[in-house]
Design an enzyme around this catalytic site. Structure first.
Site, mmCIF file in Angstrom:
data_model
loop_
_atom_site.group_PDB
_atom_site.id
_atom_site.type_symbol
_atom_site.label_atom_id
_atom_site.label_comp_id
_atom_site.label_asym_id
_atom_site.label_seq_id
_atom_site.Cartn_x
_atom_site.Cartn_y
_atom_site.Cartn_z
ATOM 1 N N ASP A 1 0.855 -1.194 0.000
ATOM 2 C CA ASP A 1 0.000 0.000 0.000
ATOM 3 C C ASP A 1 0.889 1.242 0.000
ATOM 4 O OD1 ASP A 1 -2.427 1.381 0.038
ATOM 5 O OD2 ASP A 1 -2.487 1.458 2.219
ATOM 6 N N ASP B 1 3.061 1.976 8.307
ATOM 7 C CA ASP B 1 1.825 1.248 8.035
ATOM 8 C C ASP B 1 2.013 0.117 7.023
ATOM 9 O OD1 ASP B 1 -0.749 0.402 8.112
ATOM 10 O OD2 ASP B 1 -1.615 2.133 7.099
#
Length: 359
Positions: free
Chosen positions: A235, A252
């Site tokens: 991502d 993340d």
């Protein structure tokens, strides 16, 4: 200290019991005592909090002054999948790839695990379970958005990604998702069709466009042949790359998957074809300083973008009972949203028929 775990979360109100008091109690039970200052950070999928800690009483092992605690959405990942994310981040940090690894947790000195109801998982333990919550904690590491219009910045990020992939190729995830075609997206499309969430007037056109687009995705993947799959960020958009005076670092890795290298490059591209071509050239100039890149994967950029478009709609739909989502996506149930999605899918079909970017 008194640990007071909240009831297990449920689908309609997945974070209803996660009050500031509950967050501080959870960290306290895991040996990290907050001083009362807490700030919720932006995150739709999980709940993420910045927490200031009291000063460490042990001068030989000082704790970070501020931590970020991530409370995972129940039912999305298994314990094994979360721990694989943690181990990958730890492997990156051990290889001096700038990533923020989770902290090793411990049961607070004044608690017995069986009395507190807390369980620690991992070796060393980086995930805690308390009541209905699973969470990990990492040091706060700030930064700003990278200037992606700057070729030197893109080259630096390219070098950074190559180093991440050098670590990623050393092993494969055993429990996490593998990104290698349209199967998961097709399952999401069928789930949406069966869910009755789409306006009836929009369903037929959107469904037809999805199936055509996913057929085109499969053609591109078949033309490529066997993929080199490795652990990747998964991502890697600009919001997950923070820039400091020392350069970029990743945050993340919640969506880390087994996938092709190009998945971590294409989300950093923007603008028209000419602009993306130049950005891609700068990224690969940096990337190939450390690792060879298979140029055939460039033909997968538009198929991967198509998969993300489809999965994004399914993600919103699956979270629709979470009160945060109708607020964040107020047009989701309107015919105009699905008409826009249908148009975007038709554009992707055309894009996948064109020659891929070159660099």
């Amino acid at each position: 200290m008194t640990a007071s775990p909240d009831p297990a979360p449920h689908a309609d109100q997945p974070y209803a019991g996660l009050t500031p008091h509950a967050v501080l109690d959870a960290l306290d039970a895991a040996g990290l005592r907050g001083d009362g200052r807490i700030l919720q950070l932006n995150s739709y999928e999980n709940r993420v909090f910045q927490v200031h800690l009291e000063e460490s009483l042990d001068p030989l092992a000082p704790l970070p002054g501020v931590v970020v605690a991530k409370f995972y959405r129940a039912g999305r990942w298994s314990d094994a999948q979360i721990l694989e994310e943690h181990r990958f981040t730890q492997a990156l940090a051990a290889a001096e790839v700038p990533a923020v690894p989770p902290l090793a947790l411990r049961v607070a000195d004044d608690l017995r695990p069986e009395a507190a109801g807390i369980a620690l998982l991992g070796d060393p333990p980086t995930m805690a379970k308390l009541g209905g919550w699973r969470y990990g904690v990492s040091p706060r590491c700030g930064g700003r958005s990278p200037e992606l219009e700057d070729p030197q910045t893109l080259e630096w990020i390219g070098r950074f990604l190559a180093r991440l992939h050098l670590v990623g190729q050393q092993a494969r995830f055993e429990h996490r998702v593998t990104l290698d075609g349209s199967a998961a997206a097709r399952a999401s499309v069928q789930w949406l069709v069966d869910s009755d969430l789409l306006p009836m007037g929009a369903l037929g056109g959107w469904h037809s466009a999805c199936l055509r687009a996913l057929d085109a995705v499969d053609v591109r993947f078949e033309r490529h042949g066997p993929l080199e799959l490795m652990r990747i960020h998964g991502d890697c958009h600009a919001g997950n790359v923070l820039w400091t005076s020392h350069g970029p670092h990743f945050v993340d890795l919640d969506d880390a998957v087994n996938g092709p290298a190009v998945q971590d490059l294409w989300m950093l591209l923007g603008g028209d074809r000419h602009e993306m071509q130049a950005q891609l050239g700068a990224l690969l100039d940096g990337y190939e300083t450390f690792r060879e890149f298979d140029r055939r994967e460039l033909a997968l950029i538009e198929p991967l973008r198509t998969l993300r478009i489809v999965q994004h709609s399914a993600w919103i739909a699956r979270r629709w009972n979470d009160p945060a989502f109708p607020i964040a996506f107020p047009n989701f149930e309107s015919p105009s949203y699905w008409a826009q999605q249908t148009t975007q899918l038709h554009e992707q079909i055309e894009a996948m028929a064109e020659e891929p970017l070159i660099a």
